[in-house]
Write a protein that holds these residues in place. Structure first.
Motif, short mmCIF file in Angstrom:
data_model
loop_
_atom_site.label_atom_id
_atom_site.label_comp_id
_atom_site.label_asym_id
_atom_site.label_seq_id
_atom_site.Cartn_x
_atom_site.Cartn_y
_atom_site.Cartn_z
N GLN A 192 -3.56 0.46 -2.98
CA GLN A 192 -3.04 -0.85 -2.61
C GLN A 192 -3.06 -1.78 -3.82
O GLN A 192 -4.06 -1.86 -4.55
N ARG A 210 -8.42 3.96 -1.91
CA ARG A 210 -9.35 4.21 -0.80
C ARG A 210 -9.26 5.67 -0.36
O ARG A 210 -8.18 6.27 -0.36
N SER A 218 -5.15 6.22 -0.12
CA SER A 218 -4.11 5.22 -0.31
C SER A 218 -4.39 4.44 -1.58
O SER A 218 -5.51 4.45 -2.10
N THR A 241 -7.88 11.67 3.36
CA THR A 241 -6.72 10.79 3.38
C THR A 241 -6.96 9.68 2.35
O THR A 241 -8.11 9.26 2.14
N THR A 299 0.84 -1.19 0.00
CA THR A 299 0.00 0.00 0.00
C THR A 299 0.88 1.25 0.00
O THR A 299 1.86 1.33 0.76
N ARG A 300 0.56 2.20 -0.86
CA ARG A 300 1.22 3.51 -0.86
C ARG A 300 0.22 4.56 -0.39
O ARG A 300 -0.99 4.40 -0.53
N ASN A 342 -1.67 6.78 2.31
CA ASN A 342 -2.11 6.99 3.69
C ASN A 342 -1.68 8.39 4.16
O ASN A 342 -1.04 8.55 5.19
N HIS A 343 -2.03 9.36 3.38
CA HIS A 343 -1.79 10.76 3.76
C HIS A 343 -2.85 11.64 3.12
O HIS A 343 -3.62 11.20 2.26
N TYR A 402 0.54 12.45 7.28
CA TYR A 402 0.27 11.03 7.41
C TYR A 402 -1.02 10.79 8.19
O TYR A 402 -1.26 11.36 9.25
N LEU A 403 -1.85 9.91 7.65
CA LEU A 403 -3.07 9.46 8.34
C LEU A 403 -3.60 8.24 7.61
O LEU A 403 -3.90 8.29 6.42
N GLU A 404 -3.69 7.12 8.32
CA GLU A 404 -4.17 5.91 7.68
C GLU A 404 -5.65 6.06 7.29
O GLU A 404 -6.44 6.66 8.01
N VAL A 405 -5.95 5.50 6.14
CA VAL A 405 -7.34 5.53 5.68
C VAL A 405 -8.18 4.67 6.61
O VAL A 405 -9.30 5.03 6.98
#
Length: 369
Positions: A340, A307, A338, A336, A284-285, A287-288, A366-369
């Motif tokens: 994958q 996502r 990402s 946010t 996964t790239r 997540n921001h 940075y923040l995970e989906v």
């Protein structure tokens, strides 16, 4: 199909003209290697004459008169001896108004053209051309644009005596379009009888050098100057035409890690930047998210899921994408996001961002989906 004689067929303007006319006219090519008998035969056959041949860098000053006035006189005498009133287009120079041997020889040739028209009723088209630039112009001859394009693209120095010297330029494609217009009966003409190229460009030697050096540096910085203006766009095309045959390509830096690799491709102060990545299966790239920066994602090979989640919300939005169906995903600010790789093969993705990445103000959080 008209038979068209082109003198100076192997020259810069002649080569571009012949290429443009190919398939639309029967072309009779004359240059220095042809004989006088061939010239006479060509003149007798031609329905229209593009007289582009001339002398501007001779070994002896006397060659100006022979190569410009004399050769023009020869063509017109062949026409008159055969009772022909064939239309003739001649390239003169803005230097025809100057008191120097080259300018005088061009002015004398112009006078012969207008006399021929008055005597025979033939149409003549006399163009006092400024500096012409474009592909196939010989460097280190009589064009500063050609010489500097060649030198800069080959890593050679250029000499600037007075950076503020102004250049008046016309682009070769505009010249050719006008000449074909004259052939077809729609020349641009002023009251004095002279014809002209409607679009011209003005620059200084300093500006010209700066633009060419920026073109060269763009391979390293990946930052392209604005090509919004026609002159900048035409000059860039001209510059590229002088690249050495073994210098058409250049490497990009591939930033590799366990996920795959990523490489920046193109940057523009007005249009942002483009980069490309290869992502391994399961990786996964992202997540921001961004406050203002926006992006576009385009998967061109492999299968992935992109996502999104509004940073203050809980709902996750998913888009399944594949190289088998090209779909562009807009990445809005405040979400946010990402990407994958959900397939069994690597994913190739093109990314566009509306601004060049600024390390001091990245607008990336940075923040995970």
């Amino acid at each position: 199909m008209k038979k068209v004689l082109v003198t100076g067929a192997n020259g810069f303007i002649g080569g571009n003209l012949i290429t443009a006319l190919n398939g639309n006219a029967e072309i009779l090519k004359y240059d220095i290697e042809n004989t006088l008998e061939e010239l006479k035969a060509f003149v007798r056959e031609a329905d229209f004459i593009f007289h582009l041949a001339g002398v501007n860098r001779p070994l002896e000053v006397s060659e100006f008169n022979a190569g410009n006035k004399g050769f023009t006189e020869l063509i017109l005498e062949i026409l008159k001896d055969n009772d022909l009133n064939t239309p003739v287009l001649m390239t003169s120079s803005t230097q025809a108004v100057l008191d120097n041997p080259y300018g005088q020889s061009k002015k004398d040739a112009e006078s012969l053209m207008f006399e021929y028209s008055a005597q025979t009723g033939a149409q003549v088209f006399v163009y006092r051309l400024p500096n012409v630039f474009g592909k196939w112009c010989r460097p280190n001859y009589n064009s500063v644009v050609a010489t500097w394009c060649y030198n800069v693209s080959h890593g050679l120095p250029i000499q600037i005596n007075n950076p503020d010297t102004e250049l008046n330029l016309v682009y070769i494609d505009d010249v050719i379009q006008e000449f074909i217009g004259a052939l077809n009966g729609s020349a641009s003409r002023i009251d004095t009888g002279f014809c002209f190229i409607s679009r011209t460009f003005s620059t200084t030697l300093r500006q010209l050098a700066d633009m060419l050096n920026t073109f060269k540096e763009s391979r390293n910085s990946l930052i392209m100057p604005s090509l919004e203006g026609d002159f900048e766009r035409f000059l860039y095309a001209t510059y590229l035409s002088y690249l050495a045959k073994d210098d058409f390509c250049y490497d990009l830096e591939m930033k590799e890690d366990q996920r795959g690799w990523l490489a920046e491709f193109f940057k523009s102060p007005s249009m942002g930047q483009i980069f490309i990545s290869r992502t391994k299966p399961g990786i996964t790239r992202g997540n921001h998210w961004h406050h203002t920066k926006v992006e576009k994602f385009l998967v061109i090979e492999g299968e992935a899921v992109i996502r999104f989640r509004q940073i203050s919300g809980q709902e996750v939005i998913e888009y399944n994408v594949s190289g088998d169906r090209l779909q562009v995903l807009d990445i809005p600010p405040g979400y946010t996001h990402s990407i994958q790789n959900v397939g069994n093969t690597d994913v190739l993705t093109l990314f566009w961002a509306d601004e060049i990445f600024n390390q001091e103000r990245p607008d990336t959080f940075y923040l995970e989906v």
